[in-house]
Design a protein around this motif. Structure first.
Motif, PDB file in Angstrom:
ATOM      1  N   GLY A  51       0.815  -1.218   0.000  1.00 47.61           N
ATOM      2  CA  GLY A  51       0.000   0.000   0.000  1.00 47.61           C
ATOM      3  C   GLY A  51       0.846   1.264   0.000  1.00 47.61           C
ATOM      4  N   ILE A  52       1.905   1.256   0.795  1.00 51.51           N
ATOM      5  CA  ILE A  52       2.791   2.420   0.836  1.00 51.51           C
ATOM      6  C   ILE A  52       3.469   2.619  -0.520  1.00 51.51           C
ATOM      7  CG2 ILE A  52       4.900   3.362   1.872  1.00 51.51           C
ATOM      8  CD1 ILE A  52       2.403   3.535   3.638  1.00 51.51           C
ATOM      9  N   LEU A  53       3.914   1.537  -1.132  1.00 52.75           N
ATOM     10  CA  LEU A  53       4.534   1.650  -2.454  1.00 52.75           C
ATOM     11  C   LEU A  53       3.535   2.176  -3.481  1.00 52.75           C
ATOM     12  CD1 LEU A  53       6.630  -1.646  -2.556  1.00 52.75           C
ATOM     13  CD2 LEU A  53       7.506   0.682  -2.445  1.00 52.75           C
ATOM     14  N   LEU A  54       2.302   1.739  -3.367  1.00 58.71           N
ATOM     15  CA  LEU A  54       1.259   2.207  -4.276  1.00 58.71           C
ATOM     16  C   LEU A  54       1.064   3.713  -4.142  1.00 58.71           C
ATOM     17  CD1 LEU A  54      -0.842   1.336  -6.359  1.00 58.71           C
ATOM     18  CD2 LEU A  54      -2.404   0.829  -4.482  1.00 58.71           C
ATOM     19  N   VAL A  55       1.081   4.198  -2.907  1.00 55.32           N
ATOM     20  CA  VAL A  55       0.906   5.632  -2.664  1.00 55.32           C
ATOM     21  C   VAL A  55       2.116   6.418  -3.167  1.00 55.32           C
ATOM     22  CG1 VAL A  55       0.676   7.396  -0.870  1.00 55.32           C
ATOM     23  CG2 VAL A  55      -0.673   5.288  -0.726  1.00 55.32           C
ATOM     24  N   VAL A  56       3.322   5.898  -2.923  1.00 53.02           N
ATOM     25  CA  VAL A  56       4.536   6.608  -3.350  1.00 53.02           C
ATOM     26  C   VAL A  56       4.606   6.704  -4.874  1.00 53.02           C
ATOM     27  CG1 VAL A  56       7.053   6.617  -3.308  1.00 53.02           C
ATOM     28  CG2 VAL A  56       5.804   5.952  -1.278  1.00 53.02           C
ATOM     29  N   THR A  57       4.255   5.623  -5.563  1.00 51.90           N
ATOM     30  CA  THR A  57       4.254   5.685  -7.026  1.00 51.90           C
ATOM     31  C   THR A  57       3.167   6.643  -7.522  1.00 51.90           C
ATOM     32  OG1 THR A  57       2.872   3.678  -7.083  1.00 51.90           O
ATOM     33  CG2 THR A  57       5.236   3.399  -7.408  1.00 51.90           C
ATOM     34  N   SER A  58       2.075   6.752  -6.757  1.00 53.63           N
ATOM     35  CA  SER A  58       1.035   7.715  -7.104  1.00 53.63           C
ATOM     36  C   SER A  58       1.552   9.143  -6.978  1.00 53.63           C
ATOM     37  CB  SER A  58      -0.194   7.522  -6.209  1.00 53.63           C
ATOM     38  OG  SER A  58      -0.768   6.250  -6.388  1.00 53.63           O
ATOM     39  N   GLU A  59       2.483   9.362  -6.030  1.00 54.40           N
ATOM     40  CA  GLU A  59       3.127  10.672  -5.897  1.00 54.40           C
ATOM     41  C   GLU A  59       3.718  11.109  -7.229  1.00 54.40           C
ATOM     42  OE1 GLU A  59       5.210  11.738  -1.769  1.00 54.40           O
ATOM     43  OE2 GLU A  59       6.093  10.029  -2.775  1.00 54.40           O
ATOM     44  N   ILE A  60       4.390  10.173  -7.883  1.00 55.04           N
ATOM     45  CA  ILE A  60       5.059  10.497  -9.137  1.00 55.04           C
ATOM     46  C   ILE A  60       4.033  10.887 -10.199  1.00 55.04           C
ATOM     47  CG2 ILE A  60       6.584   9.585 -10.939  1.00 55.04           C
ATOM     48  CD1 ILE A  60       7.767   7.732  -8.769  1.00 55.04           C
ATOM     49  N   GLY A  61       2.857  10.253 -10.161  1.00 57.84           N
ATOM     50  CA  GLY A  61       1.810  10.583 -11.115  1.00 57.84           C
ATOM     51  C   GLY A  61       1.328  12.012 -11.016  1.00 57.84           C
ATOM     52  N   PHE A  62       1.475  12.629  -9.825  1.00 57.80           N
ATOM     53  CA  PHE A  62       1.104  14.030  -9.655  1.00 57.80           C
ATOM     54  C   PHE A  62       2.032  14.964 -10.432  1.00 57.80           C
ATOM     55  CE2 PHE A  62      -1.099  12.657  -5.707  1.00 57.80           C
ATOM     56  CZ  PHE A  62      -2.318  13.269  -5.938  1.00 57.80           C
ATOM     57  N   LEU A  63       3.187  14.433 -10.874  1.00 56.14           N
ATOM     58  CA  LEU A  63       4.200  15.275 -11.513  1.00 56.14           C
ATOM     59  C   LEU A  63       4.411  14.960 -12.985  1.00 56.14           C
ATOM     60  CD1 LEU A  63       6.926  15.127  -8.691  1.00 56.14           C
ATOM     61  CD2 LEU A  63       5.219  16.912  -9.069  1.00 56.14           C
ATOM     62  N   THR A  64       3.647  14.001 -13.517  1.00 53.99           N
ATOM     63  CA  THR A  64       3.876  13.578 -14.899  1.00 53.99           C
ATOM     64  C   THR A  64       2.701  13.950 -15.789  1.00 53.99           C
ATOM     65  OG1 THR A  64       3.037  11.382 -14.253  1.00 53.99           O
ATOM     66  CG2 THR A  64       5.415  11.672 -14.335  1.00 53.99           C
ATOM     67  N   PRO A  65       2.929  14.770 -16.813  1.00 55.75           N
ATOM     68  CA  PRO A  65       1.857  15.082 -17.756  1.00 55.75           C
ATOM     69  C   PRO A  65       1.513  13.827 -18.574  1.00 55.75           C
ATOM     70  CG  PRO A  65       3.948  15.993 -18.493  1.00 55.75           C
ATOM     71  CD  PRO A  65       4.188  15.413 -17.128  1.00 55.75           C
ATOM     72  N   PRO A  66       0.329  13.741 -19.146  1.00 54.02           N
ATOM     73  CA  PRO A  66      -0.633  14.843 -19.297  1.00 54.02           C
ATOM     74  C   PRO A  66      -1.562  15.064 -18.102  1.00 54.02           C
ATOM     75  CG  PRO A  66      -1.429  12.903 -20.444  1.00 54.02           C
ATOM     76  CD  PRO A  66      -0.066  12.543 -19.912  1.00 54.02           C
ATOM     77  N   LEU A  67      -1.500  14.174 -17.075  1.00 56.20           N
ATOM     78  CA  LEU A  67      -2.474  14.289 -15.996  1.00 56.20           C
ATOM     79  C   LEU A  67      -1.951  15.055 -14.790  1.00 56.20           C
ATOM     80  CD1 LEU A  67      -5.384  13.335 -15.381  1.00 56.20           C
ATOM     81  CD2 LEU A  67      -4.387  11.430 -14.123  1.00 56.20           C
ATOM     82  N   GLY A  68      -0.614  15.184 -14.626  1.00 59.34           N
ATOM     83  CA  GLY A  68      -0.014  15.714 -13.400  1.00 59.34           C
ATOM     84  C   GLY A  68      -0.739  16.875 -12.737  1.00 59.34           C
TER      85      GLY A  68
END
Length: 430
Positions: A362-379
């Motif tokens: 679960g923690i790894l899932l959340v941390v990888t989601s962190e990266i999604g906040f910074l990657t276009p087109p969705l960031g």
């Protein structure tokens, strides 16, 4: 249809609908309903499944933690946290960048949201950094990256959603997030210092005396007490995470209206509106993802995926690395909560079959989601920081690349060292 055909139908159709511009919740519902019609399954199961998926007590905490974060933002908390952070690290090379990250860490312990953290801290710190000679793209990148801590440091909305979907303890998820969250924040501060030093961004404040630090801490005491009361109450068993979210809202109202006196009825209404929008969005996505997930389970797609992975390797570290790479790629075009509710039922059985702790996953899932906040087109964080810094998506995306690489290394570290996630839980529950 067999498991392979069902998986291709659901995920292929979902991807096509997303690319056509359909909202995630609508895409989930439409493709699930289409499969029901094709297979001749009674559609009565849809409202029943939605009700069951959303009838979860911990879900109530999501809109209330978001509301508490917005109330804190409008109530004058952000500036006091920034002043305190500045007194601690403002004197080092590139101090404004370090202050931004540290202030985001403080605010993350109250908000549970990445975009809210960027908005609260970035609106103050991005213009301040630009005025002091930092390039605008870099200023936006720092605030965007700091905002990712909003979902890493508890309380965290994605952690709550994962706990509900994965049937694990919300409290244990919060405890597990403490060390990775603080570690990530400290690594980002050191990295910001290094980037500023190597690029010549040397603007900094004078070193604050102990008296000034104490004065800034005293001014921010009501803001700093919020996570102590909320998280301390959870970990101490005084109240559940859901009850803690209500406590956080009441505390934010009291501090905003009667202590800092920055909160107004108009800003209160705005905060409530935003919280309702987030809560409604989460409920709709979770409900329709429940239908999607039930179809996957009914046709034994998770078992098929698990067997396919185990046929290749049963090394837990290699499996987590493969999953992490996939999640980072998916995070570029899929919203975090949708990723969690869709993929947890598929990936969690794979991880548990090779002995991976569900909290660690679960923690790894959340941390990888962190990266999604910074990657276009969705960031999402980038789109909040862009207008504040007055830069283009291309400029801020390029500036944030070193931070993305750093977060990927942190993911690898957490994969190779599970005690960073589960060590505190072992300590608490021995």
């Amino acid at each position: 249809m067999g498991p392979v055909e069902v998986a291709l139908f659901l995920f292929g159709g979902f991807t096509i609908l997303i690319l056509l511009g359909l909202p995630i919740a609508h895409a989930l519902g439409a493709i699930s309903l289409l499969l029901l019609l094709v297979e001749g399954i009674p559609a009565l199961s849809v409202p029943q499944t939605i009700y069951h998926a959303t009838d979860q007590f911990p879900l109530i905490a999501v809109p209330f933690f978001v509301l508490a974060g917005y109330l804190m933002e409008y109530g004058g908390v952000s500036q006091r946290l920034i002043d305190f952070a500045s007194s601690l690290v403002g004197h080092i090379t590139g101090g404004f960048a370090s202050v931004t990250i540290l202030a985001c860490m403080f605010f993350a312990a109250m908000s549970g949201s990445g975009p809210a953290t960027v908005a609260a801290i970035g609106t103050i710190m991005i213009p301040a950094m630009i005025r002091n000679g930092y390039p605008a793209p870099f200023a936006g990148a720092v605030a965007s990256t700091g905002g990712t801590l909003g979902i890493m440091i508890p309380p965290s909305t994605p952690m709550i959603i994962y706990a509900v979907v994965g049937n694990v303890s919300v409290t244990q998820m919060f405890i597990a997030g403490i060390v990775p969250g603080i570690l990530t924040g400290l690594v980002l501060i050191v990295a910001s210092w290094w980037f500023c030093r190597s690029r010549g961004y040397t603007t900094r404040n004078e070193r604050a005396s102990l008296r000034k630090v104490a004065s800034a801490m005293l001014a921010a005491r009501w803001a700093l007490l919020a996570p102590v009361i909320v998280l301390g109450g959870i970990y101490g068993g005084v109240f559940t995470p859901t009850e803690a979210s209500i406590v956080a809202v009441n505390y934010a109202l009291i501090v905003g209206f009667f202590v800092y006196r920055k909160l107004t009825l108009r800003s209160c209404v705005d905060a409530f509106f935003k919280a309702v929008m987030v809560g409604g969005t989460v409920t709709i996505i979770v409900g329709l993802a429940g239908v999607f997930g039930r179809l996957l389970t009914q046709y034994q797609v998770p078992q098929m995926v698990s067997q396919a992975v185990l046929d290749q390797t049963d090394n837990p570290y290699l499996i987590l690395i493969i999953i992490a790479i996939g999640l980072i790629i998916i995070g570029t075009f899929m919203e975090t909560l949708a990723t969690i509710v869709l993929l947890t039922p598929i990936l969690l059985p794979v991880c548990m079959s090779v002995g991976i702790d569900p909290i660690h996953f679960g923690i790894l899932l959340v941390v990888t989601s962190e990266i999604g906040f910074l990657t276009p087109p969705l960031g999402a964080n980038l789109f909040i920081a862009m207008p504040i810094a007055n830069v283009s998506l291309e400029q801020i995306s390029k500036a944030v690349l070193p931070y993305i690489a750093l977060l990927c290394l942190i993911v690898l570290l957490l994969i190779m060292a599970p005690p960073l996630s589960t060590g505190l839980i072992d300590l608490f529950y021995k």
